[in-house]
Every structure is written in structure tokens, then in C-alpha cells.
Design a protein around this motif. Structure first.
Motif, mmCIF file in Angstrom:
data_model
loop_
_atom_site.group_PDB
_atom_site.id
_atom_site.type_symbol
_atom_site.label_atom_id
_atom_site.label_comp_id
_atom_site.label_asym_id
_atom_site.label_seq_id
_atom_site.Cartn_x
_atom_site.Cartn_y
_atom_site.Cartn_z
ATOM 1 N N ARG A 576 6.452 11.871 -11.694
ATOM 2 C CA ARG A 576 5.080 11.535 -11.309
ATOM 3 C C ARG A 576 4.658 10.160 -11.806
ATOM 4 N N PHE A 577 5.220 9.723 -12.924
ATOM 5 C CA PHE A 577 4.957 8.358 -13.377
ATOM 6 C C PHE A 577 5.520 7.356 -12.372
ATOM 7 N N GLY A 578 6.753 7.582 -11.943
ATOM 8 C CA GLY A 578 7.368 6.689 -10.972
ATOM 9 C C GLY A 578 6.659 6.708 -9.635
ATOM 10 N N ALA A 579 6.297 7.914 -9.172
ATOM 11 C CA ALA A 579 5.614 8.038 -7.883
ATOM 12 C C ALA A 579 4.268 7.325 -7.907
ATOM 13 N N SER A 580 3.526 7.471 -9.011
ATOM 14 C CA SER A 580 2.222 6.807 -9.128
ATOM 15 C C SER A 580 2.382 5.290 -9.149
ATOM 16 N N SER A 581 3.434 4.808 -9.840
ATOM 17 C CA SER A 581 3.690 3.366 -9.879
ATOM 18 C C SER A 581 3.973 2.817 -8.493
ATOM 19 N N VAL A 582 4.789 3.540 -7.743
ATOM 20 C CA VAL A 582 5.152 3.104 -6.395
ATOM 21 C C VAL A 582 3.944 3.148 -5.463
ATOM 22 N N LEU A 583 3.113 4.179 -5.595
ATOM 23 C CA LEU A 583 1.905 4.265 -4.773
ATOM 24 C C LEU A 583 0.954 3.106 -5.073
ATOM 25 N N ALA A 584 0.791 2.777 -6.351
ATOM 26 C CA ALA A 584 -0.063 1.644 -6.722
ATOM 27 C C ALA A 584 0.504 0.345 -6.170
ATOM 28 N N LEU A 585 1.827 0.229 -6.232
ATOM 29 C CA LEU A 585 2.506 -0.942 -5.693
ATOM 30 C C LEU A 585 2.280 -1.058 -4.182
ATOM 31 N N GLY A 586 2.453 0.064 -3.471
ATOM 32 C CA GLY A 586 2.219 0.069 -2.018
ATOM 33 C C GLY A 586 0.787 -0.267 -1.676
ATOM 34 N N HIS A 587 -0.138 0.213 -2.483
ATOM 35 C CA HIS A 587 -1.560 -0.103 -2.283
ATOM 36 C C HIS A 587 -1.783 -1.608 -2.343
ATOM 37 N N ASP A 588 -1.198 -2.266 -3.350
ATOM 38 C CA ASP A 588 -1.394 -3.708 -3.516
ATOM 39 C C ASP A 588 -0.831 -4.490 -2.332
ATOM 40 N N VAL A 589 0.337 -4.080 -1.865
ATOM 41 C CA VAL A 589 0.948 -4.755 -0.719
ATOM 42 C C VAL A 589 0.062 -4.628 0.520
ATOM 43 N N TYR A 617 4.564 -8.102 -10.213
ATOM 44 C CA TYR A 617 3.383 -8.146 -11.082
ATOM 45 C C TYR A 617 2.730 -6.769 -11.184
ATOM 46 N N SER A 618 2.604 -6.079 -10.062
ATOM 47 C CA SER A 618 1.923 -4.785 -10.022
ATOM 48 C C SER A 618 2.670 -3.737 -10.832
#
Length: 725
Positions: A576-589, A617-618
Motif C-alpha cells: 500500500r505504500f508503493g501503490a500510494s506513491s505511484v498514485l501520487a506520481l500519476g496524479h502529478d503527471v 521529484y514526486s
């Protein structure tokens, strides 16, 4: 550390800094080896060689064959520079632009005649053509003596497999030689050691890997579907000009100075240590760019900016930890030691995730992406070294020489945690509006202009106009007098300008011009600058970012994201830590993509670098917050109030999030203020991405993890049933 040793350490640090700075300015010898002026620059910053090939024969070549030839040539010339560009010109010509070189004849001699490779048996019969070879790669294999020897591995096409099976069947009994002929010369003559029927062959007998690599590269270029001959070759100047480079350097120096002053003003003695380390980092970066012979372009500058931000970030994390320890009543000496120790995991995890992305992009990427990845990876490794080694040694030395009072370091005050999670619905709504608004805007743009984004000629192709002026005009004069007129006629704000060395000829590249626009441009050039209209030539050119390159970039990014997800999962022991990081990353893109759509910023080569910078950076910003969540969970265990824990973790790292974003933003903002138009179009979305990255890390990532943690609960094994009494 004793006082004497502290003094020696500080003197050594200053001497090393001065020495590195002098080398950066003046170099090591008369050739300025190691200096900033000796760094290999890309076409946009320094120019290079431009070669135009024409397909041999009168019949118009097939479009698919032209595209395949362009793609394979791109891979071939990347051996000279990762920033080399290959694109189609007209219907039967291919243009190659290689930065950092000035001898067109040497390049032509080494390239030879593309598409002229054949395999002959001992009686001179052609048994294979270049198009029968699908791939050729240099590598190693174990020989009969158990040693590793360099070889070239050939992979044949289906047709080539059959032809080669028949040829080797005839040649094998007597171990006859197969001659490989390129551009009329024998480049290899291996003896047949076995009948080869599976389409995979190995050429051995090379004295070094470099020799094998050259042979493999020659076979690849000789295997093009079309045979090409040189039409013309020129040495072209930089697209941005000396003024753009000068202002960029000034902007970088000003931004760095502001960051140094900021760090000293906020963190005092630790800030002084970080300032010295940051200056040393900058000087060493210049030396290593020289040492690794990397080509520096605008995307490369993006990688350096990101790595400088991460170098500052590591220091901010450490200093915040030191202040926290001082606030608990520990001594300054103990707080410094504990601060570095507690900050280590966040720094390593944040940098390694970005380094993983850089490694994947460097291996799988092509062209600009590969160059960006190389510069970023170098910067990350160097930033970790300066933060964890140089800053630590200097800070310990400053303490040893007498800066031991708590007032020189500061302490973190007791602050009430901010309740970020209670506003998560609002944050999600804001992000949803921005992303949906971006897609709506892209839809409106597509219906109005045919394109969702403002694609530049690197993505769409365009028109190349060659103009011979009556006088030798500098890039600065062209930018001031000619380019604005071309921008008005072409309705293109991203006109590229190249001068042909030794002549008054200038090449202007724009979006595709209509017949009316071409006529208007010719007339205006004749009226305002006295240009002879008959000497003006215009050709349609293809995109320099091919479909294969775009597909490769997307695939490389997806693989990089998957690798980062896997790393975070393993390190944090919770997917869930990894999934949240990737979701935040996708949001920024997606938000930055929306910014491109709304602001109509030109989408060109720097677009890919900008997005990759934001990804790095994200993910780093999010990892820092998650590291604190993990630490607090370890300290408090299962009894902790999860919501309160997440809010406290975000609040504890809030200063870091603000300061790191601010310092990185300053670096890019100064570049935007002082830079020319093409640099501004690169810096503007990068600033939007920095703001977005800070927002998603603070407001979204923790909230997403909290929802996953509370809504997606692992099933307990063998749950005990409650028995009613």
C-alpha cells in the motif's frame, strides 16, 4: 573529532573546493580538460554536424521502409551522442544531426554508405543481404579455454535463416569462409564452424569488446532496407546561441547563490556545512560530466536541477532531525550523530527509488531520455555522497573548532499536528477538478486545432526553410529581428534556428507551413532583408521523436514505475505504500499534463524530460513522508491511532516538504526569468510540477495510504470465533 583535526578537515574542504572550482574554470591543461567549457554540449547548446542522405534509385521509397530506416539510423548514431537526431526530409531524404562534433568528413567516413551490406561465400556468390540480418550485438562468450572472449551475436530474419542454413551446410565440411562486405570492403571473414539452422550465429576472433561493438554497429547500419548516399553535409551552430547559454549559466549561479544564502539563514552552522557541500557538489558535477563524456542539453539541465534539489533535500532532512533531537534535551554532539542516523533511511529510499527510475530509463530509453537518465543518475549518486559524507565531515569539524552551543543549530518547537486527513475529501475534489478540467481542455483543443496538446515539430514534423542572407547574422540578431516575424507568419512560438558554419545560410524549422504561409514568408524575407527569393528552399520534415521512440519512452516509464513500486513494497513491507506513491506520481503527471493543455505550452523534446523530472521529484517527496509514517508505527505499534499518526508524520516532515520545494522552485524560477523563450517553455511546466509534487506528497499520498490501510485490511489467519455465553 579533536579541534586540530577539525581545523585540518575545514582547510582541506576549502582547498578541495577551490581546486575543483579552478579546474572547472581553467581546466587541467592548455586544452582546458575538465573545465566547464570543455563539456560536450547538445545541438541546442553547441551545434554539431548535419548530414543529409538520399535514397539510391529513382523510384519513390515506401513510407514504411523510410520509417524503419530512420529508426535504425537513430540507434546507430546514438553511438556518437545520445542526443543525436534523425528525421525524414521530403519523400526520399533522411537528415542526421550529431551534436558535439565538427568534422563532417570523419563522420561520413565512419558511417560509410548505409544499407550496403552483403555476405558472400568463397566463390563470390551473395548468400545474404543486410536486410536478412534482424539484429547484431556485441557481447561475451566462454571459449574452449574457459575464458570470456568478445563476440558479435547475429540474429537473422525468417528468410535469412533459410538462406544461411543452406550456405553454412555447403561451407561447413571444409570450414569455408563467409565474407561480410560493407560499402565495398571486407569487414569480417569468419570461418564456418557448424551448420547454422536456427537463425542465430556468433562471430568470434575479436581482440577487444570495442572491436566487436564496432563490427556489430557496422552490420546494423549496413542492414538497412534502403541504400543511402550522401547528398550534403554541414556544420551547424547552436539552436539557442551563446546568449542563451550565458543567461542560463548566470541563472544557475544566481539560483545556487540564493539557495546557499537560504540554507545558511535558516539552519545557521549546519547551513554553512551544507553550503560548502553544495558548492563542492556543483564543481564535482562539472568535473564528472567531463570525466564521463556526457552530452549536456536542456533535458540534461533538468536532471541536474533535480539532483541539486535532492542534494538540498537530504541536508534539510538531516538538519530537521538534528533539531528534533536537540528539542528532546540531547546534547548537540549526540543530536548530530543521531540526526544523521535517523535521516539515513529516508535519504537512501528516496534517492534509490529515483536512481532505479534513472537506471531503467538509461537502459530502455533512447535519445533525450537516455541522456537525461545518465545525468540524473550521476547527480543522485554525487548528491548522496556530498550529503552523507561531505556535509557530515564539515559539520563535525565546525563543532570541533568551537561551534558547540545549541544556539548555532536551533531546535524544533512543539507544534500541534495539522489535521490533513480531515480535509482529504476536499483535496481529492481539487485534484479531480484539475485532472478532469485538463481532459476537457484537451478535448476542446482537439476539436478546435486537431491536437489535444500544442505539439511542436519534434512530435508532428514541420517545415525546414533554408535562407541565405546577404550578411552573416548572429543567432542573437536572428532571434531579435527574424524569428518574431517567422513566429507571426507560422503561428509557431517554438521556431528553431540553426546557422550553417562558414556561410550566410540559416535553417529555420517551424510547424508545417501551408503554401500561402511559405509564399508570405518568402516575400517578407525579400522585402525586409533583401533575400533573393529564388535561393529560399523549403522541405517538409518528419518528427524527430518517432512513434517508436514515444512507445519506447512510455514502456520505459511504465517499467521504471513498476520497479519503484516493487522496491517500496519490499522496503516498507506493505504494497500500500508503493501503490500510494505511484498514485501520487500519476496524479502529478496528469495535473502537469492539464497545465500543458490549458497554458498551451509547446510539447517538444523537453516535455519528456520535464515529465521524467516530475516523476523523480514526486516519488522522492512521498517516500520521505512514508519513511516517517513507518518510523512512528514502529515506535507506537498497533495501539497507535492511525489517523493521528499519519497527521503527525506529515506535520513532522512539513518543513522539509516546504523548504525542499522552495529551493528547487527558486532554481527553476530564476532560469525562467532570465532564460530565452525556449528555456521558459521548459521551466514553466517544471515549476508547476514542483508545486504539484509538494501538494500531492503532503495532501494526497498519506490520505491514500490511510484509506488503503483502513479499507483494505489483510485477512487474519484462523480467526477466533466469539462464543456467546
Amino acid at each position: 573529532m579533536s579541534k586540530k583535526k577539525g581545523i585540518i578537515t575545514l582547510i582541506a574542504a576549502v582547498i578541495v573546493l577551490i581546486a575543483c572550482t579552478l579546474v572547472c574554470i581553467f581546466g587541467l591543461d592548455s586544452g582546458k580538460t575538465g573545465s566547464a567549457s570543455n563539456i560536450k554540449l547538445g545541438l541546442d547548446l553547441a551545434g554539431g554536424v548535419s548530414i543529409t542522405y538520399q535514397v539510391v534509385g529513382e523510384q519513390s521509397p515506401d513510407a514504411a521502409d523510410m520509417a524503419d530506416t530512420v529508426f535504425k539510423l537513430q540507434h546507430r548514431v546514438e553511438g556518437y551522442s545520445t542526443e543525436a537526431q534523425v528525421y525524414q526530409e521530403g519523400s526520399d531524404r533522411i537528415n542526421i544531426e550529431i551534436p558535439g562534433v565538427s568534422d563532417a568528413n570523419a563522420i561520413l567516413e565512419e558511417l560509410g554508405k548505409p544499407g550496403s551490406l552483403s555476405f558472400f561465400d568463397k566463390d563470390g556468390n551473395e548468400v545474404l543481404t543486410g536486410t536478412d540480418v534482424a539484429d547484431a550485438q556485441a557481447g561475451y562468450q566462454t571459449n574452449q579455454m574457459g575464458n570470456q572472449e568478445p563476440v558479435v551475436s547475429l540474429t537473422l530474419t525468417a528468410d535469412g535463416t533459410g538462406k544461411f542454413a543452406e550456405a553454412t551446410k555447403k561451407a561447413f565440411p571444409n570450414h569455408d569462409i563467409i565474407y561480410i562486405v560493407y560499402d565495398g570492403q571486407v569487414i569480417s571473414f569468419p570461418a564456418v564452424q557448424a551448420e547454422i539452422t536456427d537463425g542465430h550465429a556468433v562471430i568470434n576472433g575479436m581482440s577487444s569488446f570495442e572491436e566487436a561493438d564496432r563490427l556489430a554497429s557496422t552490420i546494423r547500419i549496413g542492414g538497412l532496407k534502403l541504400e543511402l548516399e550522401e547528398l550534403r553535409s554541414n556544420v551547424v551552430g547552436a539552436q539557442l546561441g551563446s546568449a542563451a547559454i550565458r543567461t542560463s549559466l548566470i541563472a544557475g549561479a544566481i539560483g545556487l547563490a540564493i539557495v546557499v544564502v537560504f540554507m545558511v539563514a535558516v539552519y545557521w552552522i549546519p547551513g554553512v556545512a551544507s553550503a560548502l557541500a553544495l558548492l563542492l557538489y556543483t564543481a564535482m558535477m562539472v568535473l564528472l560530466l567531463n570525466g564521463f563524456d556526457l552530452t549536456l542539453t536542456l533535458p540534461g539541465i533538468a536532471g541536474i536541477i533535480l539532483s541539486i534539489g535532492m542534494a538540498v533535500d537530504a541536508n534539510v532532512i538531516i538538519f530537521a532531525r538534528i533539531r528534533e533531537e536537540i528539542a528532546t534535551g540531547k546534547t548537540v554532539r549526540s543530536s548530530v550523530q543521531i540526526g544523521f542516523k535517523k535521516a539515513l533511511s529516508a535519504i537512501i529510499d528516496g534517492n534509490v527509488t529515483t536512481l532505479i527510475a534513472a537506471a531503467v530509463l538509461g537502459i530502455m530509453g533512447t535519445g533525450t531520455i537516455k541522456g537525461f537518465a545518465q545525468t540524473l543518475a550521476l547527480g543522485i549518486v554525487l548528491s548522496m555522497f556530498t550529503a552523507l559524507v561531505v556535509t557530515k565531515q564539515i559539520l563535525n569539524a565546525l563543532y570541533a573548532v568551537g561551534f558547540q552551543d545549541e544556539k548555532f543549530y536551533g531546535r524544533t518547537g512543539v507544534k500541534k499536528p495539522i489535521d490533513f486527513l480531515s480535509r482529504k475529501v476536499l483535496y481529492f475534489a481539487i485534484s479531480g477538478v484539475l485532472i478532469v478540467g485538463g481532459f476537457v481542455c484537451m478535448g476542446i483543443n482537439k476539436s478546435g486545432t486537431g491536437n489535444a496538446l500544442n505539439y511542436s515539430l519534434e512530435f508532428l514534423g514541420g517545415t525546414s526553410t533554408n535562407v541565405t542572407f546577404n550578411e552573416d547574422m548572429s543567432i542573437e540578431e536572428l532571434d531579435a529581428q527574424v524569428v518574431p516575424m517567422i513566429e507571426e507568419i507560422s503561428q509557431d512560438s517554438n521556431v528553431q534556428t540553426q546557422k550553417v558554419q562558414g556561410t550566410n545560410e540559416v535553417i529555420f524549422k517551424t510547424k508545417t507551413l501551408t503554401v500561402a504561409q511559405r509564399d508570405e514568408l518568402n516575400q517578407t524575407l525579400a522585402e525586409q532583408f533583401g533575400v533573393n527569393e529564388e535561393t529560399i528552399t523549403a522541405e517538409t520534415i518528419s518528427s524527430t521523436v518517432s512513434l517508436e521512440m514515444r512507445s519506447g519512452a512510455v514502456l520505459a516509464v511504465l517499467v521504471a514505475v513498476a520497479c519503484m513500486l516493487l522496491y517500496v513494497w519490499l522496503r516498507f513491507k506493505d504494497v500500500r505504500f508503493g501503490a500510494s506513491s505511484v498514485l501520487a506520481l500519476g496524479h502529478d503527471v496528469l495535473v502537469v499534463l492539464a497545465f500543458y493543455a490549458v497554458a498551451r505550452v509547446s510539447v517538444g523534446n523537453t516535455f519528456i524530460a520535464c515529465m521524467l523530472t516530475i516523476v523523480g521529484y514526486s516519488i522522492n517527496a512521498t517516500i520521505v513522508i512514508f519513511d516517517r509514517v513507518r518510523e512512528n508505527m514502529g515506535l507506537e505499534g498497533s495501539k497507535a491511532d492511525l489517523k493521528e499518526l499519519v497527521n503527525r508524520s506529515i506535520s513532522q516532515t512539513l518543513t522539509r516538504s516546504i523548504f525542499t520545494s522552495l529551493t528547487t522552485f527558486i532554481m527553476v524560477a530564476v532560469l525562467y526569468v532570465l532564460g530565452v523563450s525556449s528555456i521558459r517553455e521548459f521551466a514553466l511546466p517544471l515549476m508547476a510540477g514542483i508545486i504539484c509534487g509538494a501538494y500531492s506528497s503532503v495532501c494526497l499520498a498519506g490520505a491514500m495510504w490511510y484509506l488503503m490501510k483502513t479499507k483494505i485490511v489483510k485477512k487474519e489467519s484462523n480467526p477466533k470465533k466469539k462464543v456467546a455465553k
